[in-house]
Scaffold this motif. Structure first.
Motif, short mmCIF file in Angstrom:
data_model
loop_
_atom_site.label_atom_id
_atom_site.label_comp_id
_atom_site.label_asym_id
_atom_site.label_seq_id
_atom_site.Cartn_x
_atom_site.Cartn_y
_atom_site.Cartn_z
N ARG A 98 3.69 16.51 11.56
CA ARG A 98 2.43 17.14 11.13
C ARG A 98 2.62 17.89 9.82
N GLU A 99 3.74 18.62 9.72
CA GLU A 99 4.05 19.38 8.50
C GLU A 99 4.15 18.42 7.31
N MET A 100 4.84 17.29 7.53
CA MET A 100 4.98 16.29 6.46
C MET A 100 3.61 15.81 5.99
N VAL A 101 2.76 15.42 6.95
CA VAL A 101 1.44 14.88 6.61
C VAL A 101 0.61 15.95 5.87
N ASP A 102 0.69 17.20 6.34
CA ASP A 102 -0.03 18.30 5.68
C ASP A 102 0.39 18.44 4.22
N ILE A 103 1.68 18.36 3.98
CA ILE A 103 2.19 18.51 2.61
C ILE A 103 1.67 17.37 1.72
N PHE A 104 1.68 16.16 2.26
CA PHE A 104 1.15 15.03 1.48
C PHE A 104 -0.32 15.26 1.14
N VAL A 105 -1.11 15.63 2.16
CA VAL A 105 -2.55 15.80 1.94
C VAL A 105 -2.81 16.90 0.92
N ARG A 106 -2.11 18.03 1.06
CA ARG A 106 -2.30 19.15 0.13
C ARG A 106 -1.86 18.80 -1.29
N SER A 107 -0.93 17.81 -1.39
CA SER A 107 -0.44 17.40 -2.72
C SER A 107 -1.31 16.30 -3.32
N GLY A 108 -2.40 15.93 -2.64
CA GLY A 108 -3.28 14.88 -3.15
C GLY A 108 -2.72 13.48 -2.96
N ILE A 109 -1.78 13.34 -2.01
CA ILE A 109 -1.17 12.05 -1.73
C ILE A 109 -1.77 11.50 -0.44
N THR A 110 -2.33 10.29 -0.51
CA THR A 110 -3.05 9.72 0.63
C THR A 110 -2.08 9.12 1.64
N PRO A 111 -2.13 9.58 2.91
CA PRO A 111 -1.26 8.98 3.92
C PRO A 111 -1.81 7.63 4.40
N VAL A 112 -0.93 6.65 4.48
CA VAL A 112 -1.28 5.31 4.95
C VAL A 112 -0.30 4.94 6.06
N VAL A 113 -0.82 4.51 7.21
CA VAL A 113 0.07 4.11 8.31
C VAL A 113 0.50 2.66 8.11
N VAL A 114 1.80 2.42 8.22
CA VAL A 114 2.33 1.06 8.12
C VAL A 114 3.16 0.80 9.37
N THR A 115 2.54 0.15 10.36
CA THR A 115 3.22 -0.04 11.65
C THR A 115 3.23 -1.50 12.07
N GLY A 116 4.24 -1.88 12.83
CA GLY A 116 4.30 -3.22 13.40
C GLY A 116 3.54 -3.26 14.72
N ILE A 127 8.18 8.25 -10.96
CA ILE A 127 7.35 8.00 -9.76
C ILE A 127 6.27 9.07 -9.70
N MET A 128 5.02 8.60 -9.59
CA MET A 128 3.89 9.52 -9.40
C MET A 128 3.23 9.11 -8.10
N PRO A 129 3.70 9.62 -6.96
CA PRO A 129 3.16 9.13 -5.69
C PRO A 129 1.70 9.52 -5.48
N ARG A 130 0.88 8.51 -5.21
CA ARG A 130 -0.52 8.76 -4.85
C ARG A 130 -0.77 8.33 -3.41
N ALA A 131 0.20 7.59 -2.84
CA ALA A 131 0.09 7.17 -1.44
C ALA A 131 1.44 7.35 -0.75
N ALA A 132 1.39 7.84 0.50
CA ALA A 132 2.59 7.93 1.33
C ALA A 132 2.45 6.87 2.42
N LEU A 133 3.33 5.90 2.43
CA LEU A 133 3.28 4.81 3.39
C LEU A 133 4.18 5.19 4.56
N ILE A 134 3.55 5.49 5.70
CA ILE A 134 4.29 6.13 6.79
C ILE A 134 4.30 5.25 8.04
N ASP A 135 5.50 4.98 8.53
CA ASP A 135 5.69 4.26 9.78
C ASP A 135 5.17 5.13 10.94
N MET A 136 4.82 4.50 12.05
CA MET A 136 4.24 5.26 13.16
C MET A 136 5.24 5.57 14.29
#
Ligand code: MG
Length: 247
Positions: free
Chosen positions: A112-130, A19-28
């Motif tokens: 916030r800490e989670m999102v910061d780590i993703f951004v600093r790791s070059g992983i794009t956060p994407v919101v996936v919400t209903g 797995i080479m994550p380039r996107a983090a799909l995050i529920d809201m």
């Protein structure tokens, strides 16, 4: 189980070499925001007015479903018939009004800490919400320092099927132009976990409310974490493990 073992089992089962994550799909709701209590309260107010038989706890379990799906489910159970389009629109509108009347909730501790780590790791956060609620979606930009871009959001407005259908997480991958081996999903609810898992993604199930970790495991979570704070603390280790593990 160690993260390395969890990851290896996942890779073998999915026939991925790594797995080479380039996107983090995050529920809201319940993941980025501590908003589930307010949602449950708003649903209880609508239920009382509509004459639905409902308990506050069940709304935590329906988390991730579209409003129309929940109204149809409650109508079938309480009145033995499907909800009409008008009922779905009208009751969901009322629920939105009640939700927006409540005091604003802050980001989930650790989010916030989670999102910061993703951004600093070059992983794009994407919101996936209903959710289709503009109030929370607008606040994302402000609360998370612009980490989320409006065009990388999957909401109730751009899917046909809500969670637990895999469509929302598949749509998230399409927006970010990644395949399942290039993504990681984070969700706190059984139906959200089901959706992400069915989409083929490594799914972190995070306990943030009354739903126990065992329910997230049963729903197909690849790994379960006891809180968002715990997930954020272990995220660097998880990303290093992903970078160093192949089968
Ligand atoms: Mg959620």
């Amino acid at each position: 189980m160690e993260l390395k073992d969890i990851l290896t089992t996942f890779l073998r089962r999915r026939h991925f070499s790594g797995i080479m994550p380039r996107a983090a799909l995050i529920d809201m709701d319940g993941t980025l925001y501590d908003s589930m209590g307010n949602h449950a309260d708003a649903w209880m107010r609508v239920s009382a007015e509509a004459g639905f038989n409902a308990t506050r706890e069940e709304f935590f379990l329906y988390e991730g479903c579209t409003g129309a799906y929940i109204i149809d489910l409650l109508t079938r159970r309480s009145f033995g018939r499907p909800a009409t389009e008008t009922e779905m629109a009208e009751l969901y509108h009322r629920k939105t009004v009640y939700f927006n009347e409540m005091p604003l909730v802050g980001p989930m501790p650790g989010a916030r800490e989670m999102v910061d780590i993703f951004v600093r790791s070059g992983i794009t956060p994407v919101v996936v919400t209903g959710s289709g609620q503009a109030s929370l979606i607008d606040r994302l930009t402000r609360d998370f320092d612009g980490a989320f871009s409006p065009e990388l959001m999957v909401t109730a407005h751009n899917v046909t099927h809500g969670k637990p259908h895999p469509e929302p997480y598949i749509r998230g991958m399409q927006l970010a132009r990644v395949s399942p081996s290039g993504a990681i999903a984070i969700d706190n609810a059984p139906l959200g976990v089901k959706s992400a898992s069915a989409a083929g993604v490594f799914t972190a199930g995070v306990v943030t409310g009354p739903i126990p970790g065992s329910a997230l495991e049963e729903a197909g979570a690849t790994a379960v974490f006891p809180s968002m704070t715990d997930f954020a603390e272990r995220l660097p280790e998880l990303l290093l493990t992903m970078a160093s593990t192949s089968v």
